[in-house]
Design a protein around this motif. Structure first.
Motif, PDB file in Angstrom:
ATOM      1  N   MET A 153       0.834  -1.201   0.000  1.00 45.95           N
ATOM      2  CA  MET A 153       0.000   0.000   0.000  1.00 45.95           C
ATOM      3  C   MET A 153       0.871   1.255   0.000  1.00 45.95           C
ATOM      4  O   MET A 153       0.598   2.219  -0.715  1.00 45.95           O
ATOM      5  N   LEU A 154       1.949   1.231   0.786  1.00 45.69           N
ATOM      6  CA  LEU A 154       2.827   2.396   0.888  1.00 45.69           C
ATOM      7  C   LEU A 154       3.721   2.549  -0.331  1.00 45.69           C
ATOM      8  O   LEU A 154       3.840   3.638  -0.900  1.00 45.69           O
ATOM      9  N   THR A 155       4.363   1.477  -0.758  1.00 49.02           N
ATOM     10  CA  THR A 155       5.338   1.588  -1.844  1.00 49.02           C
ATOM     11  C   THR A 155       4.680   1.763  -3.207  1.00 49.02           C
ATOM     12  O   THR A 155       5.256   2.385  -4.101  1.00 49.02           O
ATOM     13  N   HIS A 156       3.482   1.223  -3.383  1.00 49.98           N
ATOM     14  CA  HIS A 156       2.784   1.353  -4.663  1.00 49.98           C
ATOM     15  C   HIS A 156       1.720   2.451  -4.622  1.00 49.98           C
ATOM     16  O   HIS A 156       0.944   2.571  -5.572  1.00 49.98           O
ATOM     17  N   ARG A 157       1.712   3.198  -3.535  1.00 54.41           N
ATOM     18  CA  ARG A 157       0.849   4.382  -3.402  1.00 54.41           C
ATOM     19  C   ARG A 157      -0.620   4.047  -3.698  1.00 54.41           C
ATOM     20  O   ARG A 157      -1.343   4.801  -4.368  1.00 54.41           O
ATOM     21  N   LEU A 158      -1.066   2.914  -3.167  1.00 55.85           N
ATOM     22  CA  LEU A 158      -2.404   2.432  -3.490  1.00 55.85           C
ATOM     23  C   LEU A 158      -3.500   3.361  -2.986  1.00 55.85           C
ATOM     24  O   LEU A 158      -4.527   3.538  -3.658  1.00 55.85           O
ATOM     25  N   ARG A 159      -3.303   3.950  -1.811  1.00 51.52           N
ATOM     26  CA  ARG A 159      -4.322   4.887  -1.317  1.00 51.52           C
ATOM     27  C   ARG A 159      -4.461   6.092  -2.253  1.00 51.52           C
ATOM     28  O   ARG A 159      -5.572   6.524  -2.574  1.00 51.52           O
ATOM     29  N   GLU A 160      -3.311   6.624  -2.681  1.00 47.95           N
ATOM     30  CA  GLU A 160      -3.332   7.807  -3.539  1.00 47.95           C
ATOM     31  C   GLU A 160      -3.972   7.511  -4.895  1.00 47.95           C
ATOM     32  O   GLU A 160      -4.788   8.283  -5.408  1.00 47.95           O
ATOM     33  N   TYR A 161      -3.596   6.364  -5.486  1.00 37.03           N
ATOM     34  CA  TYR A 161      -4.164   6.036  -6.791  1.00 37.03           C
ATOM     35  C   TYR A 161      -5.649   5.684  -6.679  1.00 37.03           C
ATOM     36  O   TYR A 161      -6.436   5.986  -7.580  1.00 37.03           O
ATOM     37  N   SER A 162      -6.043   5.057  -5.579  1.00 37.07           N
ATOM     38  CA  SER A 162      -7.457   4.760  -5.379  1.00 37.07           C
ATOM     39  C   SER A 162      -8.262   6.050  -5.288  1.00 37.07           C
ATOM     40  O   SER A 162      -9.338   6.176  -5.895  1.00 37.07           O
ATOM     41  N   ALA A 163      -7.733   7.015  -4.546  1.00 37.80           N
ATOM     42  CA  ALA A 163      -8.406   8.311  -4.428  1.00 37.80           C
ATOM     43  C   ALA A 163      -8.461   9.013  -5.789  1.00 37.80           C
ATOM     44  O   ALA A 163      -9.456   9.665  -6.126  1.00 37.80           O
ATOM     45  N   ALA A 164      -7.398   8.866  -6.580  1.00 43.94           N
ATOM     46  CA  ALA A 164      -7.359   9.500  -7.898  1.00 43.94           C
ATOM     47  C   ALA A 164      -8.434   8.934  -8.815  1.00 43.94           C
ATOM     48  O   ALA A 164      -9.069   9.673  -9.587  1.00 43.94           O
ATOM     49  N   VAL A 165      -8.646   7.621  -8.732  1.00 42.93           N
ATOM     50  CA  VAL A 165      -9.692   6.995  -9.546  1.00 42.93           C
ATOM     51  C   VAL A 165     -11.061   7.526  -9.125  1.00 42.93           C
ATOM     52  O   VAL A 165     -11.905   7.880  -9.962  1.00 42.93           O
ATOM     53  N   ARG A 166     -11.302   7.612  -7.817  1.00 41.29           N
ATOM     54  CA  ARG A 166     -12.597   8.105  -7.328  1.00 41.29           C
ATOM     55  C   ARG A 166     -12.837   9.563  -7.726  1.00 41.29           C
ATOM     56  O   ARG A 166     -13.970   9.965  -7.972  1.00 41.29           O
ATOM     57  N   ARG A 167     -11.751  10.339  -7.796  1.00 37.87           N
ATOM     58  CA  ARG A 167     -11.894  11.745  -8.201  1.00 37.87           C
ATOM     59  C   ARG A 167     -12.072  11.910  -9.710  1.00 37.87           C
ATOM     60  O   ARG A 167     -12.405  12.985 -10.190  1.00 37.87           O
ATOM     61  N   GLY A 168     -11.773  10.869 -10.472  1.00 38.95           N
ATOM     62  CA  GLY A 168     -11.852  10.955 -11.923  1.00 38.95           C
ATOM     63  C   GLY A 168     -10.547  11.384 -12.570  1.00 38.95           C
ATOM     64  O   GLY A 168     -10.494  11.613 -13.781  1.00 38.95           O
ATOM     65  N   ASP A 169      -9.468  11.488 -11.768  1.00 37.81           N
ATOM     66  CA  ASP A 169      -8.188  11.940 -12.323  1.00 37.81           C
ATOM     67  C   ASP A 169      -7.690  10.996 -13.418  1.00 37.81           C
ATOM     68  O   ASP A 169      -7.160  11.439 -14.435  1.00 37.81           O
ATOM     69  N   TRP A 170      -7.816   9.697 -13.181  1.00 36.04           N
ATOM     70  CA  TRP A 170      -7.294   8.719 -14.135  1.00 36.04           C
ATOM     71  C   TRP A 170      -8.082   8.796 -15.448  1.00 36.04           C
ATOM     72  O   TRP A 170      -7.510   8.746 -16.543  1.00 36.04           O
ATOM     73  N   GLN A 171      -9.381   8.959 -15.322  1.00 37.26           N
ATOM     74  CA  GLN A 171     -10.216   9.030 -16.512  1.00 37.26           C
ATOM     75  C   GLN A 171      -9.891  10.272 -17.357  1.00 37.26           C
ATOM     76  O   GLN A 171     -10.041  10.253 -18.580  1.00 37.26           O
ATOM     77  N   ARG A 172      -9.477  11.333 -16.707  1.00 37.35           N
ATOM     78  CA  ARG A 172      -9.178  12.578 -17.423  1.00 37.35           C
ATOM     79  C   ARG A 172      -7.722  12.665 -17.866  1.00 37.35           C
ATOM     80  O   ARG A 172      -7.334  13.611 -18.551  1.00 37.35           O
TER      81      ARG A 172
END
Length: 205
Positions: A92-111
């Protein structure tokens, strides 16, 4: 039950009720309850304390010995579960899973303009050195799993423990390790093992 007709089970016990509940008991099974000298003094019939956990730091074992009370804990308890937890947190820490999960929920990845959004750099375990303090049941399991991930594993000489071939001084492990995992009982020589000075010796990452 038929085997233990006098067994009493309490879901929880507040500190002010421990004395009355163990007063007439010969055998007591506890987990987080603290049993100190004052409580053991008030339980003259007590002969055995069974800890439904690995640690014994919540029992005054010196007092128990003086009162002729045997103390036993559970060894090899939840080894795989704890090992999985170690690597769950590490990934979770080394692969920044919390940050990327939050990014998906915000729509960052889609944009994102690129299919591979690299906002949060990840670190691969196979490029890391894991330092282990405490190579008992849990430490060995974590070390084995770390090697499966391709990590280098170094083991610290436990402060106050017997010298063991192949183990390195704790200070050396602190300086070399990218990740440090602790699997030691809470004793006088392990209390405050990692403090400000220890953290200052470690890599900034």
């Amino acid at each position: 039950t038929d085997l233990l007709p006098d067994l009493q089970i309490f879901d929880a016990t507040s500190d002010d009720r421990v004395a009355e509940r163990i007063r007439d008991a010969e055998f007591v099974f506890v987990n987080k309850i603290r049993l100190d000298d004052a409580l053991l003094e008030r339980a003259p019939k007590l002969r055995f304390i069974g800890l439904t956990a690995t640690g014994t730091d919540n029992i005054d074992t010196d007092s128990a010995a003086r009162h002729g009370v045997a103390v036993a804990n559970i060894r090899a308890y939840c080894t795989r579960s704890v090992t999985e937890h170690v690597f769950g947190v590490l990934l979770m820490l080394t692969h920044r899973l919390r940050e990327y999960s939050a990014a998906v929920r915000r729509g960052d990845w889609q944009r994102a303009s690129d299919f591979c959004m690299l906002t949060y750099p990840v670190r691969e375990l196979s490029l890391m050195t894991m330092g282990i303090v405490g190579l008992g049941e849990l430490g060995r399991s974590v070390a084995s799993t770390a090697r499966h991930f391709g990590m280098d594993v170094i083991v610290a000489q436990r402060p106050g423990g017997l010298s063991v071939r192949g183990r390195q001084p704790l200070d050396d492990v602190l300086r070399k390790a990218d990740v440090l995992t602790l699997h030691v009982p809470l004793l006088e020589n392990t209390l405050h093992l990692i403090d400000r000075q220890a953290l200052e010796k470690m890599k900034p990452t």
